[in-house]
Design a protein around this motif. Structure first.
Motif, PDB file in Angstrom:
ATOM      1  N   PRO A 222       6.445  27.497   6.381  1.00 37.38           N
ATOM      2  CA  PRO A 222       6.456  26.385   7.330  1.00 37.38           C
ATOM      3  C   PRO A 222       7.453  25.326   6.878  1.00 37.38           C
ATOM      4  CG  PRO A 222       4.497  26.278   5.952  1.00 37.38           C
ATOM      5  CD  PRO A 222       5.162  27.592   5.653  1.00 37.38           C
ATOM      6  N   PRO A 223       8.044  24.581   7.796  1.00 35.17           N
ATOM      7  CA  PRO A 223       8.960  23.526   7.382  1.00 35.17           C
ATOM      8  C   PRO A 223       8.205  22.412   6.655  1.00 35.17           C
ATOM      9  CG  PRO A 223       8.501  23.368   9.726  1.00 35.17           C
ATOM     10  CD  PRO A 223       7.888  24.657   9.258  1.00 35.17           C
ATOM     11  N   VAL A 224       8.863  21.787   5.701  1.00 39.90           N
ATOM     12  CA  VAL A 224       8.262  20.642   5.000  1.00 39.90           C
ATOM     13  C   VAL A 224       8.626  19.385   5.783  1.00 39.90           C
ATOM     14  CG1 VAL A 224       8.109  19.356   2.858  1.00 39.90           C
ATOM     15  CG2 VAL A 224       8.502  21.825   2.795  1.00 39.90           C
TER      16      VAL A 224
ATOM     17  N   GLY B  17      13.394  34.028  12.247  1.00 41.03           N
ATOM     18  CA  GLY B  17      13.066  33.849  13.659  1.00 41.03           C
ATOM     19  C   GLY B  17      13.097  32.405  14.099  1.00 41.03           C
ATOM     20  N   ARG B  18      13.273  31.502  13.160  1.00 37.27           N
ATOM     21  CA  ARG B  18      13.424  30.069  13.452  1.00 37.27           C
ATOM     22  C   ARG B  18      14.683  29.580  12.750  1.00 37.27           C
ATOM     23  NH1 ARG B  18       8.087  28.175  10.670  1.00 37.27           N
ATOM     24  NH2 ARG B  18       8.907  29.762   9.242  1.00 37.27           N
ATOM     25  N   VAL B  19      15.327  28.561  13.323  1.00 37.31           N
ATOM     26  CA  VAL B  19      16.540  27.994  12.738  1.00 37.31           C
ATOM     27  C   VAL B  19      16.319  26.507  12.502  1.00 37.31           C
ATOM     28  CG1 VAL B  19      18.988  27.498  13.076  1.00 37.31           C
ATOM     29  CG2 VAL B  19      18.035  29.682  13.858  1.00 37.31           C
ATOM     30  N   VAL B  20      16.561  26.060  11.288  1.00 38.43           N
ATOM     31  CA  VAL B  20      16.536  24.638  10.972  1.00 38.43           C
ATOM     32  C   VAL B  20      17.931  24.088  11.239  1.00 38.43           C
ATOM     33  CG1 VAL B  20      16.143  22.921   9.167  1.00 38.43           C
ATOM     34  CG2 VAL B  20      14.800  25.015   9.203  1.00 38.43           C
ATOM     35  N   ALA B  21      18.046  22.985  11.954  1.00 38.74           N
ATOM     36  CA  ALA B  21      19.349  22.442  12.333  1.00 38.74           C
ATOM     37  C   ALA B  21      19.399  20.938  12.074  1.00 38.74           C
ATOM     38  CB  ALA B  21      19.637  22.724  13.802  1.00 38.74           C
ATOM     39  N   SER B  22      20.553  20.476  11.607  1.00 35.63           N
ATOM     40  CA  SER B  22      20.755  19.049  11.356  1.00 35.63           C
ATOM     41  C   SER B  22      22.214  18.718  11.590  1.00 35.63           C
ATOM     42  CB  SER B  22      20.358  18.695   9.918  1.00 35.63           C
ATOM     43  OG  SER B  22      20.574  17.314   9.655  1.00 35.63           O
ATOM     44  N   THR B  23      22.499  17.483  11.981  1.00 40.36           N
ATOM     45  CA  THR B  23      23.885  17.088  12.204  1.00 40.36           C
ATOM     46  C   THR B  23      24.138  15.713  11.623  1.00 40.36           C
ATOM     47  OG1 THR B  23      25.642  16.991  13.889  1.00 40.36           O
ATOM     48  CG2 THR B  23      23.536  15.971  14.446  1.00 40.36           C
ATOM     49  N   ASP B  24      25.386  15.475  11.242  1.00 38.81           N
ATOM     50  CA  ASP B  24      25.771  14.209  10.634  1.00 38.81           C
ATOM     51  C   ASP B  24      27.243  13.967  10.943  1.00 38.81           C
ATOM     52  OD1 ASP B  24      24.280  12.328   8.620  1.00 38.81           O
ATOM     53  OD2 ASP B  24      26.350  12.365   7.947  1.00 38.81           O
ATOM     54  N   VAL B  25      27.650  12.716  10.920  1.00 36.59           N
ATOM     55  CA  VAL B  25      29.028  12.383  11.252  1.00 36.59           C
ATOM     56  C   VAL B  25      29.597  11.432  10.209  1.00 36.59           C
ATOM     57  CG1 VAL B  25      28.336  10.471  12.770  1.00 36.59           C
ATOM     58  CG2 VAL B  25      30.562  11.563  13.089  1.00 36.59           C
ATOM     59  N   LEU B  26      30.862  11.650   9.846  1.00 36.24           N
ATOM     60  CA  LEU B  26      31.587  10.759   8.944  1.00 36.24           C
ATOM     61  C   LEU B  26      32.787  10.191   9.692  1.00 36.24           C
ATOM     62  CD1 LEU B  26      29.896  12.379   6.805  1.00 36.24           C
ATOM     63  CD2 LEU B  26      31.843  12.095   5.265  1.00 36.24           C
ATOM     64  N   VAL B  27      32.888   8.874   9.722  1.00 37.45           N
ATOM     65  CA  VAL B  27      33.962   8.184  10.432  1.00 37.45           C
ATOM     66  C   VAL B  27      34.828   7.442   9.418  1.00 37.45           C
ATOM     67  CG1 VAL B  27      34.501   6.452  12.192  1.00 37.45           C
ATOM     68  CG2 VAL B  27      32.480   7.913  12.454  1.00 37.45           C
TER      69      VAL B  27
ATOM     70  N   VAL C 113      34.707  13.311  11.268  1.00 38.16           N
ATOM     71  CA  VAL C 113      34.252  14.650  10.893  1.00 38.16           C
ATOM     72  C   VAL C 113      32.766  14.748  11.227  1.00 38.16           C
ATOM     73  CG1 VAL C 113      34.092  16.378   9.068  1.00 38.16           C
ATOM     74  CG2 VAL C 113      35.888  14.630   8.968  1.00 38.16           C
ATOM     75  N   ALA C 114      32.421  15.607  12.172  1.00 34.96           N
ATOM     76  CA  ALA C 114      31.025  15.807  12.561  1.00 34.96           C
ATOM     77  C   ALA C 114      30.607  17.220  12.167  1.00 34.96           C
ATOM     78  CB  ALA C 114      30.835  15.607  14.058  1.00 34.96           C
ATOM     79  N   VAL C 115      29.524  17.318  11.432  1.00 32.83           N
ATOM     80  CA  VAL C 115      29.081  18.612  10.899  1.00 32.83           C
ATOM     81  C   VAL C 115      27.655  18.898  11.343  1.00 32.83           C
ATOM     82  CG1 VAL C 115      28.688  19.980   8.807  1.00 32.83           C
ATOM     83  CG2 VAL C 115      30.560  18.319   8.870  1.00 32.83           C
ATOM     84  N   THR C 116      27.408  20.131  11.752  1.00 36.31           N
ATOM     85  CA  THR C 116      26.060  20.609  12.044  1.00 36.31           C
ATOM     86  C   THR C 116      25.736  21.724  11.049  1.00 36.31           C
ATOM     87  OG1 THR C 116      26.175  20.068  14.390  1.00 36.31           O
ATOM     88  CG2 THR C 116      24.559  21.731  13.735  1.00 36.31           C
ATOM     89  N   ALA C 117      24.581  21.614  10.417  1.00 36.19           N
ATOM     90  CA  ALA C 117      24.149  22.621   9.447  1.00 36.19           C
ATOM     91  C   ALA C 117      22.974  23.407  10.007  1.00 36.19           C
ATOM     92  CB  ALA C 117      23.755  21.954   8.133  1.00 36.19           C
ATOM     93  N   LEU C 118      22.930  24.692   9.674  1.00 34.99           N
ATOM     94  CA  LEU C 118      21.830  25.572  10.050  1.00 34.99           C
ATOM     95  C   LEU C 118      21.182  26.111   8.779  1.00 34.99           C
ATOM     96  CD1 LEU C 118      23.624  27.641  12.852  1.00 34.99           C
ATOM     97  CD2 LEU C 118      22.376  25.473  13.086  1.00 34.99           C
ATOM     98  N   GLY C 119      19.878  26.407   8.868  1.00 36.06           N
ATOM     99  CA  GLY C 119      19.187  26.925   7.702  1.00 36.06           C
ATOM    100  C   GLY C 119      18.056  27.856   8.073  1.00 36.06           C
ATOM    101  N   ASP C 120      17.553  28.568   7.077  1.00 39.32           N
ATOM    102  CA  ASP C 120      16.502  29.562   7.269  1.00 39.32           C
ATOM    103  C   ASP C 120      15.302  29.205   6.400  1.00 39.32           C
ATOM    104  OD1 ASP C 120      15.900  32.421   8.378  1.00 39.32           O
ATOM    105  OD2 ASP C 120      15.358  32.517   6.256  1.00 39.32           O
TER     106      ASP C 120
END
Length: 312
Positions: free
Chosen positions: A146-148, A41-51, A134-141
């Motif tokens: 609770p999130p750390v 019911g919750r989504v952990v999201a993060s993004t990063d870019v490589l140039v 290259v820009a990447v967004t990751a999702l997690g469960d």
């Protein structure tokens, strides 16, 4: 063939044909957006870019290597929250004269690294650009946990590390000096070995704070210490210098502890555990949380840069 010869949709077709399925993906590439299951019911999201030229060089790393690195940088952030990665979204900006095979290799690396943790590339975007990005967004469960966060460390906690530090920084230094060996270090720069499972495991075992070591152990623990309003003291003796790193450091005139303590891109996980909690397998104690502020080594400030800063 170049990407301009293939065209935008030809490039997309070539890339999506190389992507595997992910268990959490209910609808993959081909529509306006992907659909990813979120059992928690919750989504952990993060993004990063490589140039290119800033984060990687094509004469140092293959396209597959860059794909692995781009995925790892994001998947490690998900693990550092105590979550399990589920999906990646990728935005690719490329020069029109880029070889189509390079883009296919990148897709292979991204897909393989995601698959190693049961995730997959579920969509993204492409654009022409003078700079390969290259820009990447990751999702997690979170799996009901609770999130750390970074702000839970308390005086008396043990600081522990999962994974390795210094290897990628040593590999970068070796490559920047014009060498291609030791292979152990160069390969570590090209494709980080990330302890993904250690994040969710730590969450189950009562970890109080955790962070992905992307910019350097001292720098990233500094963020954790600041968020928790505590100080951290590391033990230099807790860090072994492998023979190949020691030899490379001697040959290049570098203090190997500068790599181990301040080098980034290995994506180890650093965390604080209550003193009475046995460390899970794969974690080793490297220091303690104490009252105060900042990060020290054997009670003293570290001499030299603590890690990477993009604008310095």
């Amino acid at each position: 063939m170049t990407v301009s010869a293939a065209g935008e949709f030809g490039l997309i077709d070539r890339i999506t044909a190389r992507l595997g399925a992910a268990p959490a993906c209910l609808l993959g590439p081909g529509d306006d957006a992907a659909v990813v299951a979120a059992p928690d019911g919750r989504v952990v999201a993060s993004t990063d870019v490589l140039v290119e030229g800033r984060h990687f060089r094509r004469d140092w790393s293959s396209a597959v290597d860059v794909g692995h690195r781009a995925a790892a940088a994001n998947l490690a952030d998900i693990a550092a929250m105590g979550a399990a990665p589920t999906a990646l979204l990728v935005a690719l900006c490329v020069p029109p004269d880029l070889e189509l095979g390079w883009a296919e290799g990148l897709a292979d690396g991204l897909s393989a690294e995601a698959a190693s943790v049961g995730a997959g590339v579920v969509g993204g975007d492409v654009s022409a650009s003078p700079t390969l990005t290259v820009a990447v967004t990751a999702l997690g469960d979170l799996g009901g946990r609770p999130p750390v966060l970074r702000d839970g460390a308390r005086a008396g906690d043990v600081i522990a590390l999962a994974g390795r530090t210094g290897y990628a920084a040593a590999g970068y230094t070796v490559l920047s000096r014009g060498f291609r060996t030791p292979k152990l270090l160069v390969d570590a720069y090209r494709r980080p070995v990330v302890p993904y499972a250690a994040g969710p495991t730590a969450a189950v075992r009562g970890v109080t704070a955790m962070v992905d070591v992307s910019d350097g152990l001292l720098a990233d623990l500094g963020h954790l210490a600041a968020a928790s309003r505590v100080a951290i003291d590391l033990r230099r003796s807790a860090f072994d210098v492998p023979d190949q790193m020691r030899d490379a450091a001697a040959a290049l005139g570098v203090d190997p502890y500068a790599w181990l303590l301040a080098g980034g891109d290995d994506h180890a996980l650093a965390a604080a555990f209550p003193e009475d909690v046995p460390l899970p397998d794969g974690w080793r104690a490297v220091g303690h949380v104490v009252h105060g502020s900042g990060v020290t080594v054997d009670g003293r400030p570290f001499t030299g840069p603590a890690g990477w800063d993009h604008f310095r």
